[in-house]
Design a protein around this motif. Sequence first.
Motif, mmCIF file in Angstrom:
data_model
loop_
_atom_site.group_PDB
_atom_site.id
_atom_site.type_symbol
_atom_site.label_atom_id
_atom_site.label_comp_id
_atom_site.label_asym_id
_atom_site.label_seq_id
_atom_site.Cartn_x
_atom_site.Cartn_y
_atom_site.Cartn_z
ATOM 1 N N PHE A 143 0.840 -1.355 0.048
ATOM 2 C CA PHE A 143 -0.107 -0.004 -0.036
ATOM 3 C C PHE A 143 0.911 1.010 -0.046
ATOM 4 C CE2 PHE A 143 -3.642 -2.366 2.353
ATOM 5 C CZ PHE A 143 -4.317 -3.103 1.182
ATOM 6 N N SER A 144 1.916 1.287 0.509
ATOM 7 C CA SER A 144 2.797 2.360 0.676
ATOM 8 C C SER A 144 4.025 2.305 -0.315
ATOM 9 C CB SER A 144 3.570 2.711 2.220
ATOM 10 O OG SER A 144 3.917 1.626 2.781
ATOM 11 N N ALA A 145 4.354 1.100 -0.864
ATOM 12 C CA ALA A 145 5.587 1.049 -1.532
ATOM 13 C C ALA A 145 5.098 1.055 -3.233
ATOM 14 C CB ALA A 145 5.989 -0.468 -1.223
ATOM 15 N N PHE A 146 4.004 0.854 -3.528
ATOM 16 C CA PHE A 146 3.797 0.908 -5.106
ATOM 17 C C PHE A 146 2.667 1.835 -5.184
ATOM 18 C CE2 PHE A 146 5.608 -3.384 -4.287
ATOM 19 C CZ PHE A 146 6.682 -3.028 -4.943
ATOM 20 N N PRO A 147 2.679 2.717 -6.433
ATOM 21 C CA PRO A 147 1.486 3.350 -7.027
ATOM 22 C C PRO A 147 0.196 2.297 -7.123
ATOM 23 C CG PRO A 147 3.228 3.106 -8.635
ATOM 24 C CD PRO A 147 4.000 2.773 -7.483
ATOM 25 N N VAL A 148 -0.736 2.811 -7.428
ATOM 26 C CA VAL A 148 -2.022 1.849 -7.400
ATOM 27 C C VAL A 148 -2.183 1.203 -8.802
ATOM 28 C CG1 VAL A 148 -4.596 2.188 -7.954
ATOM 29 C CG2 VAL A 148 -3.631 3.671 -5.811
ATOM 30 N N HIS A 149 -1.638 1.705 -9.855
ATOM 31 C CA HIS A 149 -1.640 0.788 -10.998
ATOM 32 C C HIS A 149 -0.749 -0.391 -10.927
ATOM 33 C CE1 HIS A 149 2.034 3.181 -11.935
ATOM 34 N NE2 HIS A 149 2.329 2.562 -13.040
ATOM 35 N N VAL A 150 0.342 -0.211 -10.068
ATOM 36 C CA VAL A 150 1.285 -1.344 -9.955
ATOM 37 C C VAL A 150 0.705 -2.372 -8.845
ATOM 38 C CG1 VAL A 150 3.331 -2.096 -8.947
ATOM 39 C CG2 VAL A 150 3.199 -0.089 -10.305
ATOM 40 N N ARG A 151 0.069 -1.789 -7.894
ATOM 41 C CA ARG A 151 -0.633 -2.604 -6.967
ATOM 42 C C ARG A 151 -1.883 -3.536 -7.654
ATOM 43 N NH1 ARG A 151 -0.737 2.258 -3.182
ATOM 44 N NH2 ARG A 151 -3.061 1.862 -2.827
ATOM 45 N N ARG A 198 -7.241 2.899 -15.884
ATOM 46 C CA ARG A 198 -7.284 3.356 -17.098
ATOM 47 C C ARG A 198 -5.824 3.431 -17.377
ATOM 48 N NH1 ARG A 198 -11.119 7.308 -14.943
ATOM 49 N NH2 ARG A 198 -9.104 8.731 -14.093
ATOM 50 N N MET A 199 -4.883 3.617 -16.779
ATOM 51 C CA MET A 199 -3.217 3.643 -17.172
ATOM 52 C C MET A 199 -3.244 2.137 -17.696
ATOM 53 S SD MET A 199 -1.521 5.527 -13.962
ATOM 54 C CE MET A 199 -0.140 5.219 -14.740
ATOM 55 N N LEU A 200 -3.620 1.165 -17.114
ATOM 56 C CA LEU A 200 -3.329 -0.292 -17.642
ATOM 57 C C LEU A 200 -4.030 -0.616 -18.833
ATOM 58 C CD1 LEU A 200 -3.667 -2.309 -14.209
ATOM 59 C CD2 LEU A 200 -1.718 -1.402 -15.201
ATOM 60 N N ARG A 201 -5.251 0.039 -19.068
ATOM 61 C CA ARG A 201 -5.873 -0.009 -20.413
ATOM 62 C C ARG A 201 -5.063 0.689 -21.391
ATOM 63 N NH1 ARG A 201 -10.667 0.326 -17.474
ATOM 64 N NH2 ARG A 201 -10.985 2.843 -18.122
ATOM 65 N N ARG A 202 -4.663 1.824 -21.199
ATOM 66 C CA ARG A 202 -4.030 2.791 -22.139
ATOM 67 C C ARG A 202 -2.716 2.138 -22.450
ATOM 68 N NH1 ARG A 202 -0.899 7.148 -19.034
ATOM 69 N NH2 ARG A 202 0.458 5.313 -18.850
ATOM 70 N N ASP A 203 -2.061 1.630 -21.729
ATOM 71 C CA ASP A 203 -0.962 0.715 -21.915
ATOM 72 C C ASP A 203 -1.064 -0.698 -22.697
ATOM 73 O OD1 ASP A 203 0.382 2.771 -20.872
ATOM 74 O OD2 ASP A 203 0.895 1.879 -18.997
ATOM 75 N N GLY A 204 -2.422 -0.955 -23.191
ATOM 76 C CA GLY A 204 -2.601 -2.239 -23.685
ATOM 77 C C GLY A 204 -2.431 -3.372 -22.817
ATOM 78 N N LEU A 205 -2.486 -3.547 -21.516
ATOM 79 C CA LEU A 205 -2.131 -4.551 -20.763
ATOM 80 C C LEU A 205 -3.583 -5.313 -20.490
ATOM 81 C CD1 LEU A 205 0.211 -3.170 -18.174
ATOM 82 C CD2 LEU A 205 0.678 -4.299 -20.096
ATOM 83 N N LEU A 206 -4.693 -4.595 -20.236
ATOM 84 C CA LEU A 206 -5.896 -5.313 -20.101
ATOM 85 C C LEU A 206 -7.226 -4.653 -20.627
ATOM 86 C CD1 LEU A 206 -7.329 -3.238 -17.648
ATOM 87 C CD2 LEU A 206 -5.733 -4.658 -16.337
ATOM 88 N N ARG A 207 -8.388 -5.336 -20.570
ATOM 89 C CA ARG A 207 -9.825 -4.507 -20.980
ATOM 90 C C ARG A 207 -10.585 -4.829 -20.096
ATOM 91 N NH1 ARG A 207 -10.562 -7.742 -25.331
ATOM 92 N NH2 ARG A 207 -12.076 -9.219 -24.258
ATOM 93 N N THR A 208 -11.613 -3.970 -19.681
ATOM 94 C CA THR A 208 -12.240 -3.849 -18.674
ATOM 95 C C THR A 208 -13.953 -3.992 -19.193
ATOM 96 O OG1 THR A 208 -12.261 -1.754 -18.144
ATOM 97 C CG2 THR A 208 -10.808 -3.208 -16.750
ATOM 98 N N GLY A 209 -14.808 -4.601 -18.489
ATOM 99 C CA GLY A 209 -16.157 -4.616 -18.986
ATOM 100 C C GLY A 209 -16.883 -4.353 -17.654
ATOM 101 N N TYR A 210 -18.211 -4.773 -17.526
ATOM 102 C CA TYR A 210 -19.007 -4.623 -16.351
ATOM 103 C C TYR A 210 -18.613 -5.894 -15.579
ATOM 104 C CZ TYR A 210 -22.709 -4.971 -12.910
ATOM 105 O OH TYR A 210 -23.380 -4.997 -11.568
ATOM 106 N N ARG A 211 -17.718 -5.743 -14.432
ATOM 107 C CA ARG A 211 -17.342 -6.791 -13.519
ATOM 108 C C ARG A 211 -16.441 -8.020 -14.161
ATOM 109 N NH1 ARG A 211 -19.586 -7.611 -8.274
ATOM 110 N NH2 ARG A 211 -20.864 -6.080 -7.593
ATOM 111 N N GLN A 212 -15.658 -7.531 -15.288
ATOM 112 C CA GLN A 212 -15.083 -8.462 -16.225
ATOM 113 C C GLN A 212 -13.791 -7.771 -16.387
ATOM 114 O OE1 GLN A 212 -15.798 -9.420 -20.546
ATOM 115 N NE2 GLN A 212 -16.909 -11.242 -19.534
ATOM 116 N N ILE A 213 -12.758 -8.520 -16.528
ATOM 117 C CA ILE A 213 -11.393 -7.986 -16.721
ATOM 118 C C ILE A 213 -10.632 -8.930 -17.560
ATOM 119 C CG2 ILE A 213 -9.195 -7.526 -15.738
ATOM 120 C CD1 ILE A 213 -10.512 -6.507 -13.313
ATOM 121 N N VAL A 214 -10.137 -8.869 -18.874
ATOM 122 C CA VAL A 214 -9.318 -9.652 -19.648
ATOM 123 C C VAL A 214 -7.883 -9.050 -19.797
ATOM 124 C CG1 VAL A 214 -9.191 -10.788 -21.915
ATOM 125 C CG2 VAL A 214 -11.316 -10.094 -20.995
ATOM 126 N N ILE A 215 -6.815 -10.068 -19.326
ATOM 127 C CA ILE A 215 -5.519 -9.589 -19.443
ATOM 128 C C ILE A 215 -5.119 -9.888 -21.023
ATOM 129 C CG2 ILE A 215 -3.157 -10.110 -18.517
ATOM 130 C CD1 ILE A 215 -5.361 -9.282 -16.292
#
Length: 231
Positions: A143-151, A198-215
């Motif tokens: 929680f204190s060691a990494f920014p949220v997108h890394v967590r 949003r950062m992870l989506r912007r970097d092409g790492l994942l896609r999100t939908g309603y309660r759904q996450i695709v890596i």
Amino acid sequence: MTDADPAWAPGSFLSLISAEDREQLLALGITRRLPPGRQLLVEGRLDAHVEIIRQGHVKVSTSVGGMPRLLAIRLPGDLVGELAAVTGSGRSATVTTCGEVVSTVIQQREFMGFIARHPHVSAQVTATVGRRLRWANERRSEFSAFPVHVRLARVLSEIAASCGEATGDGLLIGVELSQTELATLVGAREDTVQRGLRMLRRDGLLRTGYRQIVILDEPGLRALADQAEWQ
């Protein structure tokens, strides 16, 4: 059970005991098939049986200020309810099915008698508790060691590795996760989690939908998860 059990999740309780011990232990209980949204264990109750997840996934949550907070996800082969069985205290969390779940219920007396007769199984119960405590401590330190997108990357990498389902363009996380639940897992506010996703989506790492996450880029997500410095 008429359906064959799937392979147990790596590192799960059942995966770490012998086939003979596993068969004998499961024979002590009653196996049932449960629908989505069923509570197996309820925080604060004084019952003391254990449950072994054989198929499907469950969420472990606790209530803070009247609001549920997701603590963990348990997988096929995982043991739940062991603290109440061993200590005789009330339930420390609620366990709820995600989709259809097959679970074996073993009463406290039978469970405690079995582990008393089988020291290796008892050692694995202790190891299970220790690993979960270590996992919780690691999350708190992040929680204190990494920014949220890394967590988020670290948590989602772990979840995808254990319950990801291959799709045409990536790896679908096989458990529905709301942004509120993700926020509790990574110790952040919901709006901060939204920005991290949003950062992870912007970097092409994942896609999100309603309660759904695709890596979409599993190696990329793991690389981000493994970093040890602020970006």
